[in-house]
Design a protein around this motif. Structure first.
Motif, PDB file in Angstrom:
ATOM      1  N   HIS A  27       0.836  -1.195   0.000  1.00 28.61           N
ATOM      2  CA  HIS A  27       0.000   0.000   0.000  1.00 28.61           C
ATOM      3  C   HIS A  27       0.868   1.240   0.000  1.00 28.61           C
ATOM      4  O   HIS A  27       2.083   1.157   0.191  1.00 28.61           O
ATOM      5  CB  HIS A  27      -0.969   0.011   1.184  1.00 28.61           C
ATOM      6  CG  HIS A  27      -0.327  -0.333   2.480  1.00 28.61           C
ATOM      7  ND1 HIS A  27       0.557   0.492   3.115  1.00 28.61           N
ATOM      8  CD2 HIS A  27      -0.431  -1.454   3.238  1.00 28.61           C
ATOM      9  CE1 HIS A  27       0.974  -0.064   4.221  1.00 28.61           C
ATOM     10  NE2 HIS A  27       0.383  -1.269   4.326  1.00 28.61           N
ATOM     11  N   GLY A  28       0.221   2.402  -0.207  1.00 34.73           N
ATOM     12  CA  GLY A  28       0.940   3.655  -0.413  1.00 34.73           C
ATOM     13  C   GLY A  28       1.957   3.952   0.670  1.00 34.73           C
ATOM     14  O   GLY A  28       3.137   4.224   0.393  1.00 34.73           O
ATOM     15  N   PHE A  29       1.517   3.867   1.952  1.00 31.04           N
ATOM     16  CA  PHE A  29       2.427   4.185   3.047  1.00 31.04           C
ATOM     17  C   PHE A  29       3.625   3.237   3.047  1.00 31.04           C
ATOM     18  O   PHE A  29       4.762   3.659   3.251  1.00 31.04           O
ATOM     19  CB  PHE A  29       1.680   4.089   4.382  1.00 31.04           C
ATOM     20  CG  PHE A  29       2.562   4.299   5.563  1.00 31.04           C
ATOM     21  CD1 PHE A  29       3.066   5.564   5.844  1.00 31.04           C
ATOM     22  CD2 PHE A  29       2.924   3.240   6.379  1.00 31.04           C
ATOM     23  CE1 PHE A  29       3.883   5.761   6.916  1.00 31.04           C
ATOM     24  CE2 PHE A  29       3.759   3.436   7.452  1.00 31.04           C
ATOM     25  CZ  PHE A  29       4.237   4.703   7.748  1.00 31.04           C
ATOM     26  N   ARG A  33       7.624   4.209   3.000  1.00 30.43           N
ATOM     27  CA  ARG A  33       8.584   3.783   4.015  1.00 30.43           C
ATOM     28  C   ARG A  33       9.698   2.963   3.399  1.00 30.43           C
ATOM     29  O   ARG A  33      10.864   3.113   3.741  1.00 30.43           O
ATOM     30  CB  ARG A  33       7.872   2.936   5.067  1.00 30.43           C
ATOM     31  CG  ARG A  33       7.242   3.744   6.172  1.00 30.43           C
ATOM     32  CD  ARG A  33       8.333   4.466   7.003  1.00 30.43           C
ATOM     33  NE  ARG A  33       7.691   5.367   7.949  1.00 30.43           N
ATOM     34  CZ  ARG A  33       7.314   6.595   7.650  1.00 30.43           C
ATOM     35  NH1 ARG A  33       7.559   7.096   6.449  1.00 30.43           N
ATOM     36  NH2 ARG A  33       6.721   7.346   8.539  1.00 30.43           N
ATOM     37  N   TRP A  67      -8.498  -3.252  -2.766  1.00 30.32           N
ATOM     38  CA  TRP A  67      -8.596  -3.009  -1.336  1.00 30.32           C
ATOM     39  C   TRP A  67      -8.541  -4.356  -0.623  1.00 30.32           C
ATOM     40  O   TRP A  67      -9.269  -5.268  -0.971  1.00 30.32           O
ATOM     41  CB  TRP A  67      -9.911  -2.325  -1.001  1.00 30.32           C
ATOM     42  CG  TRP A  67      -9.913  -0.881  -1.404  1.00 30.32           C
ATOM     43  CD1 TRP A  67     -10.284  -0.368  -2.598  1.00 30.32           C
ATOM     44  CD2 TRP A  67      -9.516   0.205  -0.597  1.00 30.32           C
ATOM     45  NE1 TRP A  67     -10.154   0.974  -2.614  1.00 30.32           N
ATOM     46  CE2 TRP A  67      -9.674   1.372  -1.386  1.00 30.32           C
ATOM     47  CE3 TRP A  67      -9.023   0.337   0.718  1.00 30.32           C
ATOM     48  CZ2 TRP A  67      -9.358   2.626  -0.908  1.00 30.32           C
ATOM     49  CZ3 TRP A  67      -8.728   1.594   1.192  1.00 30.32           C
ATOM     50  CH2 TRP A  67      -8.886   2.730   0.375  1.00 30.32           C
ATOM     51  N   ASN A  72      -1.940  -6.210  10.050  1.00 28.83           N
ATOM     52  CA  ASN A  72      -2.573  -5.855  11.324  1.00 28.83           C
ATOM     53  C   ASN A  72      -4.057  -5.554  11.137  1.00 28.83           C
ATOM     54  O   ASN A  72      -4.600  -4.643  11.727  1.00 28.83           O
ATOM     55  CB  ASN A  72      -1.847  -4.677  12.001  1.00 28.83           C
ATOM     56  CG  ASN A  72      -1.529  -3.600  10.992  1.00 28.83           C
ATOM     57  OD1 ASN A  72      -2.097  -3.618   9.900  1.00 28.83           O
ATOM     58  ND2 ASN A  72      -0.652  -2.698  11.351  1.00 28.83           N
ATOM     59  N   ARG A  74      -5.957  -4.110   9.010  1.00 26.26           N
ATOM     60  CA  ARG A  74      -6.529  -2.825   8.599  1.00 26.26           C
ATOM     61  C   ARG A  74      -6.985  -2.937   7.158  1.00 26.26           C
ATOM     62  O   ARG A  74      -6.586  -3.864   6.440  1.00 26.26           O
ATOM     63  CB  ARG A  74      -5.478  -1.714   8.711  1.00 26.26           C
ATOM     64  CG  ARG A  74      -4.852  -1.586  10.062  1.00 26.26           C
ATOM     65  CD  ARG A  74      -3.887  -0.435  10.020  1.00 26.26           C
ATOM     66  NE  ARG A  74      -4.613   0.819   9.934  1.00 26.26           N
ATOM     67  CZ  ARG A  74      -4.901   1.546  11.000  1.00 26.26           C
ATOM     68  NH1 ARG A  74      -4.519   1.154  12.195  1.00 26.26           N
ATOM     69  NH2 ARG A  74      -5.555   2.668  10.879  1.00 26.26           N
ATOM     70  N   HIS A  75      -7.773  -1.960   6.742  1.00 24.41           N
ATOM     71  CA  HIS A  75      -8.274  -1.948   5.373  1.00 24.41           C
ATOM     72  C   HIS A  75      -7.390  -1.006   4.568  1.00 24.41           C
ATOM     73  O   HIS A  75      -7.256   0.158   4.921  1.00 24.41           O
ATOM     74  CB  HIS A  75      -9.717  -1.422   5.401  1.00 24.41           C
ATOM     75  CG  HIS A  75     -10.476  -1.730   4.179  1.00 24.41           C
ATOM     76  ND1 HIS A  75     -10.734  -3.018   3.759  1.00 24.41           N
ATOM     77  CD2 HIS A  75     -11.062  -0.920   3.265  1.00 24.41           C
ATOM     78  CE1 HIS A  75     -11.436  -2.975   2.654  1.00 24.41           C
ATOM     79  NE2 HIS A  75     -11.656  -1.720   2.331  1.00 24.41           N
ATOM     80  N   ALA A  76      -6.715  -1.466   3.496  1.00 27.26           N
ATOM     81  CA  ALA A  76      -5.830  -0.572   2.752  1.00 27.26           C
ATOM     82  C   ALA A  76      -5.841  -0.906   1.260  1.00 27.26           C
ATOM     83  O   ALA A  76      -6.189  -2.016   0.867  1.00 27.26           O
ATOM     84  CB  ALA A  76      -4.405  -0.668   3.284  1.00 27.26           C
TER      85      ALA A  76
ATOM     86  N   ASP B  30      -6.048   6.284   5.538  1.00 30.62           N
ATOM     87  CA  ASP B  30      -5.338   5.053   5.770  1.00 30.62           C
ATOM     88  C   ASP B  30      -3.842   5.303   5.936  1.00 30.62           C
ATOM     89  O   ASP B  30      -3.185   4.818   6.860  1.00 30.62           O
ATOM     90  CB  ASP B  30      -5.600   4.172   4.557  1.00 30.62           C
ATOM     91  CG  ASP B  30      -5.267   2.733   4.845  1.00 30.62           C
ATOM     92  OD1 ASP B  30      -5.914   2.177   5.745  1.00 30.62           O
ATOM     93  OD2 ASP B  30      -4.348   2.211   4.182  1.00 30.62           O
ATOM     94  N   TYR B  31      -3.333   6.109   4.980  1.00 28.19           N
ATOM     95  CA  TYR B  31      -1.931   6.490   4.983  1.00 28.19           C
ATOM     96  C   TYR B  31      -1.575   7.137   6.313  1.00 28.19           C
ATOM     97  O   TYR B  31      -0.590   6.795   6.966  1.00 28.19           O
ATOM     98  CB  TYR B  31      -1.695   7.467   3.826  1.00 28.19           C
ATOM     99  CG  TYR B  31      -0.250   7.736   3.498  1.00 28.19           C
ATOM    100  CD1 TYR B  31       0.524   8.556   4.320  1.00 28.19           C
ATOM    101  CD2 TYR B  31       0.336   7.179   2.373  1.00 28.19           C
ATOM    102  CE1 TYR B  31       1.842   8.803   4.012  1.00 28.19           C
ATOM    103  CE2 TYR B  31       1.661   7.417   2.060  1.00 28.19           C
ATOM    104  CZ  TYR B  31       2.412   8.238   2.884  1.00 28.19           C
ATOM    105  OH  TYR B  31       3.719   8.482   2.593  1.00 28.19           O
ATOM    106  N   GLU B  33      -3.152   6.929   9.182  1.00 28.58           N
ATOM    107  CA  GLU B  33      -3.236   6.023  10.326  1.00 28.58           C
ATOM    108  C   GLU B  33      -2.023   5.107  10.385  1.00 28.58           C
ATOM    109  O   GLU B  33      -1.449   4.868  11.458  1.00 28.58           O
ATOM    110  CB  GLU B  33      -4.529   5.204  10.251  1.00 28.58           C
ATOM    111  CG  GLU B  33      -5.727   6.019  10.721  1.00 28.58           C
ATOM    112  CD  GLU B  33      -7.046   5.357  10.411  1.00 28.58           C
ATOM    113  OE1 GLU B  33      -7.027   4.212   9.894  1.00 28.58           O
ATOM    114  OE2 GLU B  33      -8.075   5.991  10.674  1.00 28.58           O
ATOM    115  N   GLN B  34      -1.596   4.640   9.200  1.00 26.46           N
ATOM    116  CA  GLN B  34      -0.421   3.774   9.180  1.00 26.46           C
ATOM    117  C   GLN B  34       0.810   4.519   9.629  1.00 26.46           C
ATOM    118  O   GLN B  34       1.657   3.991  10.363  1.00 26.46           O
ATOM    119  CB  GLN B  34      -0.202   3.246   7.771  1.00 26.46           C
ATOM    120  CG  GLN B  34      -1.393   2.479   7.290  1.00 26.46           C
ATOM    121  CD  GLN B  34      -0.977   1.256   6.517  1.00 26.46           C
ATOM    122  OE1 GLN B  34       0.082   0.697   6.794  1.00 26.46           O
ATOM    123  NE2 GLN B  34      -1.816   0.836   5.596  1.00 26.46           N
ATOM    124  N   ALA B  35       0.905   5.796   9.156  1.00 23.09           N
ATOM    125  CA  ALA B  35       2.050   6.613   9.561  1.00 23.09           C
ATOM    126  C   ALA B  35       2.036   6.804  11.065  1.00 23.09           C
ATOM    127  O   ALA B  35       3.074   6.635  11.743  1.00 23.09           O
ATOM    128  CB  ALA B  35       1.999   7.954   8.850  1.00 23.09           C
TER     129      ALA B  35
END
Lengths: 111, 892
Positions: A27-29, A33, A67, A72, A74-76, B30-31, B33-35
């Motif tokens: 996912h984007g985050f 990272r 999606w 963990n 979560r929905h992403a 979402d981004y 929350e993940q951060a």
């Protein structure tokens, strides 16, 4: 001015995203990272540019998205490399290597 | 694949923007929350982690905007938004929208309609292959031109080498009889090469050949496509069929049965005789018997130059050939006034358009003026609007709208306006073209080819759109160039001086252009008035006329024919409601033109040519042509009695001066120069009659009874004077003629009044158009003055309030505004006068009895323009006088 420049080199963001996703769908985050970690903090990805680039790559047919649940629970939104994306990555990598080695040679010659 | 994705994803976003926005918001959340989670995992407190995450993402709205801006669908969305906004702007400002649309539509529509009407005549080549090689040829003598004879044609075509084809033609009106009401056709008798000269060939069957065009040759006929469809249901087996035609022009037709040998193509346009529907060979005698129709100068000659031969080369060749040929056949040229000195070669295009060119060019000039005025007006409107909207744009620029975005908005608005105006313009053009065709004077060439001209429509649309764009963009450029702060401050108070200056000069030019149009229309109006006050020489009221054509060999002898006309006249005379009736061989102002020579015993070797009328005795009473001297013709002047002649006043005056012409002797027409023929005696002098047109002064004429002329004309017009309404009698008169012979075509049924009006149809056509345009120009100019003044009053509200507060009276304020308006008008009038003096020189050919600098017209127009501008000033002036100083000052 004293801060080190952490901007992604212009035109390479697409390649970095494709490379990151070639390991596994993410996912984007996660992508942001991973780029930061692997580059050891040299590059930091701005979320606005990242999300725009993801849209662009998806429309170009290099990425697919869906999606689903993260580890963990979560929905992403996960992005995965397509076959065309793989080919594009090879092209861009080869291109980058060619240019990088050329620049390296030039810089050496200067010294 | 990727293109497909681009398209589908884009469409999905377009159709459901909310869903796409939600998904993006979700992803961003979402981004975030993940951060936060990852910062927390690295040891920060929940609060610090959230702050760090927020810091990393930055302004969430900006991120969303950044992502949203990607994709082609955004362009469309912006465009739609711009359009919606533009439409709302127009809706909120209905008077502006309506005015702009009206001006644009009228300007574009009128220009296109007029241009469409004149372009096939003035600018397009004739619809023939290599039409620049098609030439008309006339004989020339003493600088004048005359029609060639068959002899001339024979002589030239045998000797000349400059032409691919040469042909002569004459009109032909055969009748199809026996079935229902007899129908008369317009047609042409042509020599074999006629269609070859034009370069068009039958679509069905074959063209004429030399073998068809012999004396007593076969009766063959070629049909027009229209006639083929109308009468023969487009029968593909038509070639070879026989049709029965009664042939009025050939005295010796051995048979009435004609074989159809061809049908012309659908798009064939016969510009030399637009109404002709069938063609037959001329069949004149090439051995050229002397004293025959072969030497009558009544044919038109059309030719096709060989490739590479110029008009001048052809002329010099014919100039060398004709005089020697004429000397060898001197007798053949006697009746026409002598051996020709050369030829005149004119292109067919010039021949066709020559007559109407001045009128059409003048009309074209007028429409260009109207387009100019319309453009000026639109410019003015948009400038005014731009000035009003400077504030709005300053606000938008201050709120962060980029220059590109503002420009795009303005371009959209201008284009929307242009599109609306254009649509309206197309409708106006289509209606206008129809109206023009309906109004067009008879004899306007190529009427069939008139249709809405696409290129001109696009041109007019383009010009007005460009002006709109240019003008509309100025305020945006201002807004972006200037400091928004300054714009915001200025917005409510005053618009810049430079704009006012531009708008004022535009109004001045509008007034000037309107004056030019008004003066032209005025001069034409006065010309027409003058013309219709010209005495035609007879009393046109209560007269109905129609033409009877005795066709072919129906009445083999003159006696039988004469008896038919006498019987008919008797029948007509006894109809109720009729004062008197008569037959005449050529009707004044009907387009008839028949001139014969006349020889005076008292003046040998000094022959004259004059209009020849064969009239039944009651003609003068019916037409109320006054007798000046001697007596009128009467029943005693019949065949066999000594021939009695009446001559017209002007012929008598020129020939006999103060001497009495009564009792003088003459020989006329075919008897001229033949000593063995008896003399005829002049028994009276009658008033002059206009034969060709009210404007032409050519009234020399002589009259005999039909019985005392050499032959009985087979085509005569009946003139009937009614006690009451003449038009209502027409069908009675026609039925009376048919009661004598039901197979005779009766044509050209008209009241004398309508014939009179028709002779000036071309001037009237021009006048109607000029009047319409002048009216439009006047309204536009008045709107312009009103617009400027009303804008200026709005802008000067505060100043006026101050003046009023300081004690200025209402009158002085009204005077202030009116003076401003009238100054503009005066400047415009002064410039316009110069323009009008120049423009009136261009229409001098269409004026009659009026000087192009006629002071009455100029004076009247100035008064009219002045009055209208005063009216236009009145409303703003009244508004200014109503300004309440207290309110205005408080508003500050």
């Amino acid at each position: 001015m004293d801060e080190t420049n952490t901007d992604v080199i212009q035109g390479t963001l697409d390649m970095l995203i494709l490379k990151t996703l070639s390991l596994e769908p993410m996912h984007g985050f996660g992508i942001a990272r991973r780029v930061e970690q692997i580059s050891r903090g040299v590059f930091k990805v701005n979320p606005g540019s990242l999300l725009t680039a993801l849209q662009r790559l998806e429309r170009a047919g290099w990425l697919d998205s869906e999606w689903r649940q993260t580890e963990n629970s979560r929905h992403a939104k996960f992005y995965a490399l397509t076959r065309a994306g793989k080919k594009q990555l090879e092209l861009e990598t080869a291109d980058w290597n060619r240019r990088a080695s050329a620049i390296a040679r030039l810089l050496k010659a200067e010294v | 694949m990727s293109l497909w994705r681009q398209l589908t994803r884009g469409l999905r976003v377009l159709t459901n923007r909310v869903a796409a926005d939600c998904e993006l918001a979700e992803e961003l959340k979402d981004y975030f929350e993940q951060a936060t989670a990852s910062f927390e995992a690295s040891g920060l407190t929940a609060e610090e982690a959230r702050r760090a995450a927020r810091l990393e993402i930055g302004n969430a709205m900006l991120v969303r905007e950044q992502v949203r801006a990607y994709g082609w669908e955004n362009l469309i969305e912006t465009l739609l938004a711009d359009l919606r906004y533009a439409a709302r702007q127009l809706r909120n400002n209905p008077s502006f929208a309506a005015t702009a649309m009206l001006i644009l539509g009228l300007g574009i529509g009128a220009t296109t309609a007029i241009f469409s009407a004149v372009s096939p005549i003035l600018f397009q080549p004739l619809p023939y292959p290599h039409s620049d090689r098609v030439m008309m040829i006339f004989e020339q003598r003493d600088g004048g031109s005359r029609l060639p004879s068959f002899g001339t044609y024979e002589g030239l075509s045998e000797r000349s080498h400059s032409f691919d084809a040469m042909a002569v033609m004459k009109p032909w009106q055969p009748a199809m009889v026996g079935i229902g009401e007899p129908e008369l056709f317009e047609g042409q008798r042509v020599s074999a090469a006629y269609f070859r000269a034009l370069g068009v060939f039958p679509a069905l069957g074959r063209d004429f050949q030399a073998a068809d065009d012999l004396v007593n040759g076969p009766n063959v006929v070629i049909l027009s496509n229209r006639l083929w469809h109308r009468r023969f249901a487009a029968d593909s087996q038509i070639v070879g069929r026989h049709i029965t035609l009664e042939n009025s022009s050939s005295q010796l037709a051995p048979s009435n049965s004609f074989t159809v040998i061809g049908v012309m193509p659908r798009d064939f346009e016969n510009v030399l005789a637009p109404s002709a529907e069938l063609w037959a060979p001329l069949q004149y005698d090439p051995s050229l018997p002397p004293d025959s129709r072969e030497w009558g100068h009544h044919l038109r000659m059309v030719t096709r130059l060989q490739p590479g031969v110029t008009k001048e080369q052809a002329k010099s060749e014919l100039d060398a050939l004709l005089p020697p040929f004429g000397k060898a056949h001197a007798k053949g040229f006697e009746s026409a006034g002598g051996i020709p000195t050369g030829v005149i070669v004119t292109s067919l295009h010039d021949h066709i358009t020559g007559d109407v060119k001045p009128a059409l060019l003048a009309i074209l000039g007028a429409v260009i003026l109207v387009l100019l005025i319309a453009s000026v007006n639109v410019t003015n409107l948009l400038l005014a609007r731009g000035a009003q909207r400077r504030g709005e744009f300053a606000v938008r620029a201050a709120l962060g709208a980029g220059q590109k975005r503002l420009l795009r908005q303005l371009v959209t608005e201008s284009l929307l306006l242009a599109m609306l105006g254009g649509t309206f313009g197309i409708a106006v053009a289509m209606l206008g073209v129809r109206a023009l065709v309906a109004l067009s004077p008879p004899g306007l060439p190529r009427v069939d080819a008139i249709r809405v001209d696409g290129a001109m429509l696009i041109f007019a649309l383009g010009i007005t759109t460009c002006i709109g764009l240019l003008v509309a963009l100025t305020p945006a450029l201002h807004a972006s160039r200037n400091d928004p702060h300054e714009g915001l401050q200025q917005s409510s108070r005053r618009s810049s001086r430079e704009h006012q200056l531009v708008r004022r000069s535009l109004v001045v030019s509008e007034v000037a252009l309107a004056l030019v149009l008004l003066v032209s229309a005025g001069l034409l109006l006065r010309s027409l008035e003058r013309l219709f006050s010209v005495d035609p020489g007879f009393d046109a009221s209560h007269i109905v006329t129609m033409q009877v054509q005795e066709s072919g060999n129906r009445y083999a002898h003159d006696d039988a024919r004469a008896r038919f006309f006498e019987q008919t006249l008797e029948k007509v005379r006894h109809l109720p409601g009729i004062t008197s009736a008569a037959f005449v061989s050529q009707l004044p102002l009907s387009g008839d033109y028949e001139v014969y020579g006349i020889e005076f015993e008292a003046y040998p070797h000094d022959d004259e040519a004059a209009f020849r009328y064969a009239v039944s005795p009651d003609y003068f009473k019916t037409m109320r042509i006054p007798l000046r001297r001697g007596r009128l013709l009467d029943e005693e002047d019949r065949s066999g009695a000594p021939v009695a002649v009446l001559i017209s006043e002007s012929l008598a005056k020129r020939k006999f001066h103060d001497r009495d012409p009564i009792g003088q002797r003459v020989r006329m027409g075919p008897n001229m120069g033949h000593a063995d023929k008896p003399w005829a005696t002049i028994v009276g002098v009658v008033g002059d009659v206009k034969q060709l047109s009210l404007a032409v002064n050519d009234a020399e004429a002589f009259y005999t009874t039909p019985g005392q002329w050499e032959w009985v004309d087979n085509t005569q017009s009946v003139v009937v004077r009614a006690k009451g309404n003449a038009a209502s009698l027409a069908s009675w008169v026609r039925d009376a003629i048919w009661s004598v012979d039901k197979d005779l075509p009766v044509v050209r049924i008209a009241t004398m009044h309508s014939l009179l009006a028709q002779t000036e149809a071309q001037r009237r056509f021009a006048l109607i158009i000029f009047e319409a345009f002048a009216l439009v120009a006047l309204v536009l100019a008045a709107t312009g003055i009103y617009g400027v003044l009303s804008g200026s009053v709005t802008e000067r509200m505060r100043e006026i309030g101050v003046r009023a507060a300081l004690g200025a009276s209402r009158e002085s304020i009204v005077r202030l505004v009116v003076r401003q308006g009238m100054t503009l008008t005066t400047c415009g009038v002064a410039i316009g006068l110069l323009g009008a003096a120049a423009a009136s020189q261009a229409i001098v050919a269409m004026l009659f009895g009026v000087s192009p600098l006629d002071p009455m017209t100029y004076g009247g127009v100035i008064v009219l323009l002045g009055g209208v501008s005063l009216l236009a000033c009145a409303i703003p002036a009244w508004r200014a006088s109503q300004v309440d100083p207290a309110i205005t000052l408080r508003a500050e």
